[in-house]
Each structure stands twice: as C-alpha cells, then as structure tokens.
Design a protein around this motif. Structure first.
Motif, PDB file in Angstrom:
ATOM      1  N   PHE A 268       0.830  -1.201   0.000  1.00  0.00           N
ATOM      2  CA  PHE A 268       0.000   0.000   0.000  1.00  0.00           C
ATOM      3  C   PHE A 268       0.866   1.254   0.000  1.00  0.00           C
ATOM      4  N   TYR A 269       1.892   1.253   0.830  1.00  0.00           N
ATOM      5  CA  TYR A 269       2.769   2.423   0.934  1.00  0.00           C
ATOM      6  C   TYR A 269       3.532   2.664  -0.364  1.00  0.00           C
ATOM      7  N   VAL A 270       4.147   1.602  -0.906  1.00  0.00           N
ATOM      8  CA  VAL A 270       4.966   1.744  -2.117  1.00  0.00           C
ATOM      9  C   VAL A 270       4.123   2.229  -3.289  1.00  0.00           C
ATOM     10  N   LEU A 271       2.952   1.595  -3.489  1.00  0.00           N
ATOM     11  CA  LEU A 271       2.083   2.001  -4.588  1.00  0.00           C
ATOM     12  C   LEU A 271       1.614   3.447  -4.427  1.00  0.00           C
ATOM     13  N   SER A 272       1.178   3.763  -3.219  1.00  0.00           N
ATOM     14  CA  SER A 272       0.678   5.115  -2.962  1.00  0.00           C
ATOM     15  C   SER A 272       1.774   6.149  -3.151  1.00  0.00           C
ATOM     16  N   PHE A 273       2.964   5.843  -2.643  1.00  0.00           N
ATOM     17  CA  PHE A 273       4.068   6.797  -2.712  1.00  0.00           C
ATOM     18  C   PHE A 273       4.530   7.003  -4.152  1.00  0.00           C
ATOM     19  N   LEU A 274       4.752   5.918  -4.883  1.00  0.00           N
ATOM     20  CA  LEU A 274       5.233   6.023  -6.260  1.00  0.00           C
ATOM     21  C   LEU A 274       4.187   6.682  -7.164  1.00  0.00           C
ATOM     22  N   LEU A 275       2.924   6.299  -6.986  1.00  0.00           N
ATOM     23  CA  LEU A 275       1.869   6.921  -7.781  1.00  0.00           C
ATOM     24  C   LEU A 275       1.740   8.405  -7.459  1.00  0.00           C
ATOM     25  N   GLY A 276       1.973   8.739  -6.180  1.00  0.00           N
ATOM     26  CA  GLY A 276       1.944  10.140  -5.792  1.00  0.00           C
ATOM     27  C   GLY A 276       3.039  10.934  -6.477  1.00  0.00           C
ATOM     28  N   LEU A 277       4.254  10.360  -6.529  1.00  0.00           N
ATOM     29  CA  LEU A 277       5.373  11.040  -7.186  1.00  0.00           C
ATOM     30  C   LEU A 277       5.108  11.224  -8.676  1.00  0.00           C
ATOM     31  N   VAL A 278       4.692  10.134  -9.332  1.00  0.00           N
ATOM     32  CA  VAL A 278       4.428  10.197 -10.771  1.00  0.00           C
ATOM     33  C   VAL A 278       3.263  11.147 -11.054  1.00  0.00           C
ATOM     34  N   GLY A 279       2.211  11.052 -10.223  1.00  0.00           N
ATOM     35  CA  GLY A 279       1.051  11.924 -10.402  1.00  0.00           C
ATOM     36  C   GLY A 279       1.413  13.391 -10.272  1.00  0.00           C
ATOM     37  N   ASN A 280       2.268  13.707  -9.305  1.00  0.00           N
ATOM     38  CA  ASN A 280       2.686  15.104  -9.123  1.00  0.00           C
ATOM     39  C   ASN A 280       3.455  15.621 -10.333  1.00  0.00           C
ATOM     40  N   THR A 281       4.311  14.772 -10.918  1.00  0.00           N
ATOM     41  CA  THR A 281       5.065  15.206 -12.095  1.00  0.00           C
ATOM     42  C   THR A 281       4.141  15.439 -13.293  1.00  0.00           C
TER      43      THR A 281
END
Length: 315
Positions: A268-281
């Motif tokens: 949950f953490y890894v998916l949320s964190f990575l998607l958050g980074l990509v989404g922000n870019t």
C-alpha cells in the motif's frame, strides 16, 4: 517534437500535456529516477523498518501486557535511536519532495531551450547546481508568502467544504495556488526578474485566462487523485479481506499474521508513494504547458522568434 511556446485552448492544454508525456516520458522518468531514485529507495527502506518494528511491537503485545504500555516502554528505552531515525527520515523525505518539485520545471525549461529532449542527466544536474541560489531564495520567499496564501486558501477551502457542493470546487482553489507558484518559479528560473516580481507575474498569468488555465489544472488534480485512489484502494481492500477471512490463523500464528499485515502495508505504501510522485510530475507537466501557453499569449515569444528567423533568412 512538441512546441511549448504556443497559444492553446482548453482542449489543447490537455492534449499537449499527454503528447509531451508520451514523447518525453521515457527520457523524463529515466533522468528523474537517476537523480532521485537512490533517495526514494532510502525513504522506502526507512519506512519498511519503521513498519516492521511497529508491527513486531503489536505482535509481541498480544498478551497480558497493555499494548500501549509495551509500545511506550520501547520508545522510552530507545528514545535517542528513534529521534535519529525520525530526523533522517524527515530529511530524506524533504529532499525527495524538493527534487520532485523542482525537477519538472527545470526539465521543461531545458526542453524549451533545446527544442527537444536533447540533453543528459548531467545537463539537468548542472542546471540545478547553477540555480542553487535561486532555488533557496524562491523557497524562502515562498514560505513568507505562504503564511498569507495558505491562510486565505484554507479559509476558502473550509467554506467550500462546509457548503457541501463547494467540495467539488476545492481542486480549483488548490489549482489556483499551485499554478501561481509554478508560474512564478518557472519565470524566476528563466528570467532576470526579482523574486517578488515573478510572484506577481505568476499570479497575473494565472488570472489571464482563469477558467481555461486554472480549470485545466484542477481537472488534472481531480483525475490524478481518482486514479491514485483506485490503484491504492485495491491492494488495501484485498489485504483487509485476507485478514478477516483468515481469522483461524490469526490466533494460531500471530507472527505470520503480522507478516502478512506488514506486506500489505508495504504494498500500500509503495504504490501510494510512487503513484503520488508520478502523479505530481504529470500535474506539473500540465502546469508547465499552461505556463508556456500563457507566456506566449502574453509576450509572443515564439511569434517574435519566427519573425526574426524570416528576417535573417531574407538577408
């Protein structure tokens, strides 16, 4: 190759953002993870150890001892270690956030100057180093301005939230604030103007075509949040379902159950964190496209360049 300095309507802001992502995505994210990947990995490792320690404490506290007391005793016995751990975690998290925020504007400005993704990781790093002073000045000025901005924005969001229907306008408030900051940041990096002149200019650009620019960014925020929510909710629901359907194993082997719970939390953490980074870019790409579009409309940079080229060829 996509032309950044170009007047765009609402639909073109969407299509050109995805076109930019499609054309430069491989080069963009390759360099992003080369620059920031090691720090992201360290952040995930630190988060893993934090969750592992915490879940281990929960597992060992399933007895006559109060769970809260067990956890409290652990923190009391390891206070210095925990303080150091949290300090390192906070520093790495701030650095990752910092690089994520400045990377996309720097990348797009380099792209605009080169006319293509014809630059290397070294070029990006050198640009970051060259603008170190400006970066610090920008963030210090941002913190000063944010005291008033976030107070006003917070009040606006609270009013929208209380009214119920206004909840759907919250992304618009967020879009106005973040777009104005992004416009100011890109203008400051790309010009010789003073920092507060750039903030004034950034706000001016945002309100030049308010519903087109801020509305587009707001929709991007909304879309990214929906995608991120769906992608992270799936493993979370699967994990909760597996815990509740394996109640027989919970009592017989709590260590194994905690291991399953830890794995679910990590996924949950890894998916949320990575998607958050990509989404922000991706949102920042859209803000960059909006910036170049509004700047072209305001200053006719590309039009003037074309006229100059025609005059040169005529000579």
């Amino acid at each position: 190759m996509i032309q950044l300095y170009k007047k765009r309507e609402f639909g073109e802001l969407f299509s050109d953002t995805f076109a930019f992502l499609r054309q430069t995505g491989k080069h963009f994210y390759k360099n992003y993870f080369l620059i920031n990947g090691a720090f992201i990995l360290v952040l995930m490792v630190l988060a893993y150890f934090f969750m592992k320690v915490y879940t281990s404490l929960l597992a060992t506290s399933q007895g006559p001892i109060n769970p809260d007391a067990t956890i409290e005793n652990y923190f009391n016995d390891n206070a210095l270690l925990i303080v150091i751990f949290m300090a390192v975690f906070a520093l790495v998290a701030v650095f990752v956030t910092f690089i994520t925020y400045i990377y996309t504007p720097v990348y797009m400005l380099l792209y605009a100057k080169k006319g293509a993704a014809d630059f290397t990781t070294k070029d990006i790093v050198n640009t970051l180093k060259k603008n170190t002073g400006k970066l610090f000045i920008y963030f210090f000025a941002s913190m000063l301005i944010s005291l008033a901005v976030f107070l006003g924005g917070g009040i606006a969001i609270l009013i929208l939230f209380v009214t119920g229907i206004g909840i759907f306008l919250i992304p618009l408030v967020v879009a106005v604030i973040t777009l104005s900051y992004n416009n100011a940041f890109m203008e400051y990096l790309d010009s010789g103007k003073g920092i507060f002149n750039c903030f004034e200019y950034g706000l001016q650009l945002t309100f030049k075509r308010f519903w087109v620019s801020a509305g587009c960014v707001a929709l991007f925020y909304f879309m990214i949040q929906i995608i991120q929510g769906i992608m992270t909710l799936i493993p979370y629901l699967v994990g909760i379902f597996s815990v509740f359907t394996s109640s027989s194993s919970l009592g017989s082997d709590p260590d194994e159950s905690m291991g399953i719970l830890l794995t679910i939390m990590l996924v949950f953490y890894v998916l949320s964190f990575l998607l958050g980074l990509v989404g922000n870019t991706v949102v920042q790409m859209n803000q960059g496209i909006v910036y170049f579009s509004l700047k072209e409309e305001n200053e006719n940079i590309n039009t003037a360049s074309v006229i100059d080229q025609i005059g040169t060829s005529g000579d």
